[in-house]
Structures are given as C-alpha cells and as structure tokens.
Design a protein around this motif. Sequence first.
Motif, PDB file in Angstrom:
ATOM      1  N   VAL A 491       0.875  -1.179   0.000  1.00  0.00           N
ATOM      2  CA  VAL A 491       0.000   0.000   0.000  1.00  0.00           C
ATOM      3  C   VAL A 491       0.905   1.219   0.000  1.00  0.00           C
ATOM      4  O   VAL A 491       1.720   1.400   0.913  1.00  0.00           O
ATOM      5  N   VAL A 492       0.780   2.079  -1.039  1.00  0.00           N
ATOM      6  CA  VAL A 492       1.646   3.247  -1.182  1.00  0.00           C
ATOM      7  C   VAL A 492       0.778   4.510  -1.112  1.00  0.00           C
ATOM      8  O   VAL A 492       0.203   4.944  -2.117  1.00  0.00           O
ATOM      9  N   PRO A 493       0.639   5.122   0.078  1.00  0.00           N
ATOM     10  CA  PRO A 493      -0.191   6.331   0.179  1.00  0.00           C
ATOM     11  C   PRO A 493       0.498   7.538  -0.461  1.00  0.00           C
ATOM     12  O   PRO A 493       1.732   7.647  -0.461  1.00  0.00           O
ATOM     13  N   GLY A 494      -0.304   8.442  -1.026  1.00  0.00           N
ATOM     14  CA  GLY A 494       0.236   9.670  -1.585  1.00  0.00           C
ATOM     15  C   GLY A 494       0.429  10.713  -0.502  1.00  0.00           C
ATOM     16  O   GLY A 494       0.110  10.490   0.686  1.00  0.00           O
ATOM     17  N   PRO A 495       0.932  11.870  -0.869  1.00  0.00           N
ATOM     18  CA  PRO A 495       1.164  12.950   0.111  1.00  0.00           C
ATOM     19  C   PRO A 495      -0.132  13.326   0.835  1.00  0.00           C
ATOM     20  O   PRO A 495      -1.182  13.514   0.212  1.00  0.00           O
ATOM     21  N   LEU A 572      -8.623  13.199 -12.426  1.00  0.00           N
ATOM     22  CA  LEU A 572      -8.029  13.322 -11.092  1.00  0.00           C
ATOM     23  C   LEU A 572      -6.569  13.750 -11.226  1.00  0.00           C
ATOM     24  O   LEU A 572      -5.860  13.347 -12.152  1.00  0.00           O
ATOM     25  N   VAL A 573      -6.135  14.582 -10.293  1.00  0.00           N
ATOM     26  CA  VAL A 573      -4.781  15.140 -10.315  1.00  0.00           C
ATOM     27  C   VAL A 573      -3.805  14.167  -9.644  1.00  0.00           C
ATOM     28  O   VAL A 573      -4.068  13.666  -8.543  1.00  0.00           O
ATOM     29  N   TRP A 574      -2.703  13.925 -10.314  1.00  0.00           N
ATOM     30  CA  TRP A 574      -1.674  13.033  -9.760  1.00  0.00           C
ATOM     31  C   TRP A 574      -0.643  13.875  -9.000  1.00  0.00           C
ATOM     32  O   TRP A 574      -0.050  14.790  -9.564  1.00  0.00           O
ATOM     33  N   PRO A 575      -0.409  13.568  -7.716  1.00  0.00           N
ATOM     34  CA  PRO A 575       0.655  14.268  -6.978  1.00  0.00           C
ATOM     35  C   PRO A 575       2.012  14.012  -7.619  1.00  0.00           C
ATOM     36  O   PRO A 575       2.223  12.993  -8.282  1.00  0.00           O
ATOM     37  N   GLU A 576       2.926  14.895  -7.406  1.00  0.00           N
ATOM     38  CA  GLU A 576       4.241  14.792  -8.004  1.00  0.00           C
ATOM     39  C   GLU A 576       4.937  13.492  -7.581  1.00  0.00           C
ATOM     40  O   GLU A 576       5.002  13.169  -6.390  1.00  0.00           O
ATOM     41  N   GLY A 577       5.443  12.776  -8.541  1.00  0.00           N
ATOM     42  CA  GLY A 577       6.189  11.544  -8.266  1.00  0.00           C
ATOM     43  C   GLY A 577       5.347  10.291  -8.156  1.00  0.00           C
ATOM     44  O   GLY A 577       5.876   9.179  -8.251  1.00  0.00           O
ATOM     45  N   LEU A 578       4.018  10.439  -7.949  1.00  0.00           N
ATOM     46  CA  LEU A 578       3.204   9.245  -7.733  1.00  0.00           C
ATOM     47  C   LEU A 578       2.973   8.482  -9.046  1.00  0.00           C
ATOM     48  O   LEU A 578       2.939   7.243  -9.043  1.00  0.00           O
ATOM     49  N   ARG A 579       2.820   9.231 -10.148  1.00  0.00           N
ATOM     50  CA  ARG A 579       2.595   8.547 -11.422  1.00  0.00           C
ATOM     51  C   ARG A 579       3.845   7.761 -11.853  1.00  0.00           C
ATOM     52  O   ARG A 579       3.751   6.630 -12.329  1.00  0.00           O
ATOM     53  N   SER A 580       4.994   8.344 -11.676  1.00  0.00           N
ATOM     54  CA  SER A 580       6.230   7.628 -12.022  1.00  0.00           C
ATOM     55  C   SER A 580       6.423   6.411 -11.119  1.00  0.00           C
ATOM     56  O   SER A 580       6.951   5.373 -11.538  1.00  0.00           O
ATOM     57  N   ARG A 581       5.953   6.571  -9.861  1.00  0.00           N
ATOM     58  CA  ARG A 581       6.033   5.438  -8.948  1.00  0.00           C
ATOM     59  C   ARG A 581       5.132   4.297  -9.419  1.00  0.00           C
ATOM     60  O   ARG A 581       5.493   3.116  -9.326  1.00  0.00           O
ATOM     61  N   ALA A 582       3.969   4.633  -9.968  1.00  0.00           N
ATOM     62  CA  ALA A 582       3.049   3.621 -10.497  1.00  0.00           C
ATOM     63  C   ALA A 582       3.691   2.884 -11.673  1.00  0.00           C
ATOM     64  O   ALA A 582       3.597   1.656 -11.784  1.00  0.00           O
ATOM     65  N   ASP A 598     -12.035  13.229  -4.051  1.00  0.00           N
ATOM     66  CA  ASP A 598     -11.949  14.709  -3.970  1.00  0.00           C
ATOM     67  C   ASP A 598     -11.011  15.264  -5.040  1.00  0.00           C
ATOM     68  O   ASP A 598     -10.255  16.229  -4.798  1.00  0.00           O
ATOM     69  N   GLY A 599     -11.024  14.660  -6.235  1.00  0.00           N
ATOM     70  CA  GLY A 599     -10.294  15.198  -7.372  1.00  0.00           C
ATOM     71  C   GLY A 599      -8.816  14.914  -7.396  1.00  0.00           C
ATOM     72  O   GLY A 599      -8.106  15.404  -8.276  1.00  0.00           O
ATOM     73  N   THR A 600      -8.313  14.098  -6.434  1.00  0.00           N
ATOM     74  CA  THR A 600      -6.875  13.845  -6.348  1.00  0.00           C
ATOM     75  C   THR A 600      -6.607  12.347  -6.207  1.00  0.00           C
ATOM     76  O   THR A 600      -7.347  11.634  -5.524  1.00  0.00           O
ATOM     77  N   VAL A 601      -5.558  11.893  -6.844  1.00  0.00           N
ATOM     78  CA  VAL A 601      -5.114  10.511  -6.661  1.00  0.00           C
ATOM     79  C   VAL A 601      -4.459  10.413  -5.289  1.00  0.00           C
ATOM     80  O   VAL A 601      -3.508  11.143  -4.997  1.00  0.00           O
ATOM     81  N   ARG A 602      -4.991   9.529  -4.443  1.00  0.00           N
ATOM     82  CA  ARG A 602      -4.557   9.477  -3.043  1.00  0.00           C
ATOM     83  C   ARG A 602      -3.515   8.395  -2.749  1.00  0.00           C
ATOM     84  O   ARG A 602      -2.896   8.412  -1.689  1.00  0.00           O
TER      85      ARG A 602
END
Length: 789
Positions: A491-495, A572-582, A598-602
């Motif tokens: 499980v990798v939570p976002g910021p 949905l908005v991807w936080p910085e670094g999370l998409r590359s992590r995926a 809430d419009g953000t990838v968590r």
Amino acid sequence: MTTHTLSTKPGDAASPDLCSLDPTELSVSGMSCASCAAKVERALNEQVGVTATVNYATASAYINRDSTTLTVDDLIGVVEGLGYGAEPAPTDNDDLEEAAEADDAAAKAQVHDLKIRFWVSAALALPVMVISMVPAWQFRGWQWVALALTTPVVVWGALPFHRATLTNLRHGTTTMDTLVSLGVLAAYGWSLWALFFGGAGELGMKMDMSWLPATTGSGGMGDMPGMDHTIGAAPHELYLEVAAVVPTFLLGGRWAEARAKRRAGSALRSLLRLGAQEARVVAADGTEVTVPASAVNVGQLLVVRPGERVPTDGEVTGGTSTIDASLLTGESVPVEVVPGDAITGATVNLSGRLEMRATRVGSDTQLARMGRLVRDAQAGKADAQRLADRVSAVFVPIVLLIAAATLTAWLALGQPVDAAIAAAVAVLVIACPCALGLATPTALLVGTGRGSQLGLLISGPQVLEATRDIDVMVLDKTGTITEGIMSLVDVVPGPGTERAELLRLVGSAESGSEHPIAAAITDAARYELGDLPPVESLTNHPGLGVRATVISSGEHTLVLVGRPGLLADEGLVWPEGLRSRADELGSDGVTVVAAGWDGTVRGLLTVADTVRPDSERAIAALVEHNITPWMVTGDAEPVARAVAEQVGIDPDHVVAGVMPEDKVAIVARLQGEGHRVAMAGDGVNDAAALATADLGIAMGSGADVAMEASDLTIVSGALMGTVDAIRLSRSTLGTIKVNLFWAFGYNVAAIPLAAVGLLTPLIGGLAMAASSVLVVLNSLRLRRFQPTR
C-alpha cells in the motif's frame, strides 16, 4: 474393453506420397500385457505404407497408412488376425465422450474382477504356502487340504493367464502369461500325479526336510544326485504352494496395473466434461432458446449470462465482461473482453452479460483440441513398459526351449519317462517367476506407500523409468511456483494520505466487486482493519475499475479505484512523483491499482500472485540434482521474469504468454534437442504438456484433469515435493532393478541345475522362497526414505 493406442510418425518403408497418408485411429481390445502391444505394433508396421505405435496404457490408437493401398478394414483385419479385436475409434466429441465412458465402465469392471480374484486367491494360497513350507505344521491329510485350496486358485484365480496363453498360442506367440500358465499347470499337474500315483497322497506323508539330494547309483544321468531311481519308492514332492502362490502374486500386480490403466484414461474424460452442456441461442425473432451445446452451429448468435460457461469458441458481439480463462492460460487474473474479442468455449463468464457469435464448434473447438493433445501425448508413451515385460520376449521362449531340450535329452539317454518328465517339469517350476512376480509390485507397493505418507503419489512403474534421466524441469508459474491466489503486496499512500485511510476506503469500495483483484484488496483490508465502512452506491467500469460512495464517520466519499489510466481519464490530479512510482511498480510484475477522491489521486495498491515459500529452495535443489529449471507460463512477460528472478531461474529459460499447445511444443522441442523433460503444473491448460513430457508432475492443489494426465502428484502442492518425488522414484526404480537381478539371477543359476537333476524340489522351493524373501526385504528398505530437509 481394453484398448490401445496406435500413434503416427511420418514416412514408412515404402515412402508413400505424403498426400496419400491417412491418419487413422483404432480401438484395440483383448491385450493382456505390454508384450501384446508390441506384437500388434510389429504386425502393423510390417504392412507396406504403415507407421504405427501401440500404447498398452491409454485406450486409443493412431496409424499413418497409405490410403491408396490400405483401407481401415485391412488394418482391422491385421489386428484381428492376431487374436485381438479392433474397431475405428470415435472422432466426434459426443461419440468420444460416450466411448470414453464405456471404456471407463469396462476398465472399472476389469479392476473389480482382478481385485476379487487376487483377494480370494490370497486367502486360499496363504495356508497352502504355510503348511507346505513348514513340515512341523503338516497334519495328517494336509496334502489333500492343500489340493482343495489350490485347485480354485489354479482353475479360477489364474484364468486370465490361461486365457491369454491360449489366445497367444493359437497365433504362435508367447508372453510372460505363457510361462506363468505353463509353470502353474506343470506344478499343479505334477502334484496331482504325485498325489494319485506317486505315493504323495498317503495319509501321514510329510515333505522331507533333507538338504542334500539322494544318490541313486544306476549309471548315466540316473547317477545324478537328486533323482530317485525307483519311482514310487518314496512319495514324490508336491508343488502345490508354487501353483497357488505364483498366480496370486501376479494377480496383485495385474490389479495394480489395471487401476493405473483406468486412471490414464480419466484425463480425457475430465477434459470432455469441462464443456458447457447447454447454450442460449438467439432466434430470428430475438428470443433466447436453450439448446444442447452440441447443437450449436457456426455463425449462430449466443448469449452467455454471468456465472455461465461459454458454450463454444466465438467472438464477442455485444456487452463487456471478465472471463475466467484459467482453463487455457492457467493464470488467476481474469481476462477483460469487449466486442470484437475472441472467447473460448468452457471458460467462465464472471460478470456482465455477453453476446457472441459461434466461430468454431464440436471437434474444432479449443477444448476438443486440448483433448486430442492429451490423448496424442499419452499415446507417445508406448516405450515406458515394465522391465520384466521387456525381458519376457526373450526369457519365455528360452525357458520353453530348455524344458523341451531337457525332456528330449533325458529320453535320448535312455532314462525313464517319469524321470525325464520330472526334470522338464522342474525346469518350468524353477523358472516360474515367483520372485519376478514380487520384484516390481513389492518395491512399487513400499515405494508408493512411503510416497503417500509424504504426499507424493506415483501412478505406476513406467513413471519410475521416466525419472532416471530427467535433466530438464519445465515449470508452470501460477499454482506451481506461485500460490495461484491474488493477494495484496503493498500500500503506497500519496502525500497527505494515511495508509490506514487509503486501505479502508479502497477496501470498502472494492467490496462490491467480484473481481479477484478487488477481493484480494478487500480481504487484506478486513484482515488488517476489521469491519469496513458501508457502501451506498457502486458503479462498475468493466475492465477498468469501480466508482463507489463510501460512508465513513458520517461522511459520504466518492472513491474511484482502478487502473491508473482510468483516474487520469476522469481528470483526477496526480501528486508529483506518484505517477512515475506507479510505472515503476508496474515494471516489477505486479498489478497496480490507483485510488482517489476529492479530485486527487490518493495512493497506489499493488496486487500479485505471491511466490510459494519453498520455491526458491526447490529450484536450487533441482539444480543440485543436475536438472535445469524452465518456467513456461501464460502470464505476461514482465510478471514471469520478475518471478523467475525471485526464485533463481535463468532469464533465458523463461517463456511467457503461451497457450496450451505452445507448452506442448516447448516440451517437444526440448525433447527433440535430446533432453529428458519433466513438466510440473496444476491447471487444465497444463494437462497436454504433462502428458507429453517424459515425466508429468501435477500439484495437488490444482485441477483434477492435470493430476489425471500426470505421472506424479504432489498432494501438498509444495514445489519441493517435485524434488522428493524424483528422488523417491529413482530410489524405487533402483530397488526394482536389484529385485529383478535377484529374480532373474535365481532363474539363470537354478534352471541349468534343474535340467541335469541337481536340484531336489525342496532345495528348489527353498531357493525360490529365499529369492522372494530377499526381494521383499530389499523393497522394505524404501520405508526409510526421508524427504529433503
């Protein structure tokens, strides 16, 4: 009906035009041993334009014939001319299933008949053996009791051997059955003569325990020790224990063999039962009509509801769904299908309603092709025969010639007729394969018994031979190297998102989906967090993910879970670094699930089929035993390579994205390169490759058809069991070889002595008993076999 398989090979002695070669399948009945199969094969291959292989174990037959010179009736005539039955084998799926069931019923009846004959004969033979071999227990009139107990064994228990002998003699051939029958009848006949005319029937008579033969002093061969010159001066020895015990031992071996033969045919029956029985055909007016699946024609429109099996091969024309295609790929992750995708009969529709058009039906379907692969592959195992059967082709005629020569020589030297007959009978009795009858069954009994204690099931002696030179092990991935069950890996939570919150909301959102990935996430969330918040509404996006409203702490949260591309498409908005992590996680061979609200990838969750705890150790053990591991899987290449790296398989020995026929081709290619190949797998898709391999190993946690097509079954499903199974099989084979040495060595040493009159019946009986005891004691050593620690 006992059946055999004739399989094809290109070309023959006459080198006919390839265009005129016609593959023909026959069912052959009446075979009693592997040497019978060799006889039929030899006769067929002697025909101009024919290439044939006969398999005693499998119930079907293939021949390549030159159709310009030979008809099917000609081939049937060749087989029937040998005293066996033959008929064209069914080719239509329905007829094939019906024939398979009929053969199973006949095989079941044969197993039952041999079982009854064995146990009844054993109950009668045991007291005969005891009172014949222990003089202290020979009460007044014991010999007549022994005769009464032996007679049913000789007449009824040994009837299969007598019947086969008569059939073979009518066509001028001999098999081990011939030696068994003649030896038993000779021992019984001589005992009858001794009882009624030789003085052995006198009440109070006991068999002498003297160790040395008597000396007669009459000159010529009569001076040989061991021959009583004055016939009738003393009671003749009896051979009733030989006549009772030998067929009993061999009936036990035949019973085990018949059970193995019946099991060999069950793989095909299991495959045929996997197909759907009914289909929903869309009529011209749009209504749905339920018809038998066998009645579907190419081009018809069909409907498949959730939970139903796809009735035949076809193309999706409407609807979207997930299909459980593990039948073909062996992989636990369902396949997403949309209009235009091909689907295969016997796979299972898991979710949405599908409309499809039939493209292949009947014997053209993928399931039917898999059935033919299993049948053809098993047909190629004709060379895996019992060691004793291979020797019998030479041993039996030689023994008969020695017995005839003994009789002739004694008569030519002027010896009494009864003395000449006694010497000839002694040769047959000494040669009667008592220890030989024990050599394979006892070792197999002890070895397989020890194996069953360890969860290693060995199907028969042909398996033991196959383990001897194995140098390559082809391994399926899912369910063999891995657990075969999807589970949450990370499980990798976002910021700004807590891990527990991410797992709780995603687990709740996925709880309404039946997809295995969703189930893995939900199960892990419940295990870690307990009860999950309720879901108010859920929308499924087939092949992409789910949208659900989760009620947590009085708040309604709209959660979107699915492929990373779905969340991006939804804005949905991807936080910085999370998409590359995926992307990074996806390259590691795991399935990546993204979640947001809430419009953000968590955050991200990864799901994968986890490697079995013992797989890495098992791979290392195979290498230590000079066996090169290969991994062949229907899964994607990144996943396959990630698993291979984790367990220590060379990347050059990994083949991904394969279908069942590809697995068969890979096994065959390795065999063509000179390797002896073992195959380990657990799925229906592995069945044909398991049957094709020199040694098929099924993981007990898998499909029944895989276990039935295999030679070895690992009940626990642990990969280390494959190493122990090969070790145990090799040990059992070594024991059988030592047993056969004692059995044949006894014959080689004793027959010449019997021919010149140097063996009294007592010494001969004791030698036979000693060889049998050595065989049994040697076999019992297998009880000390220990698994790899």
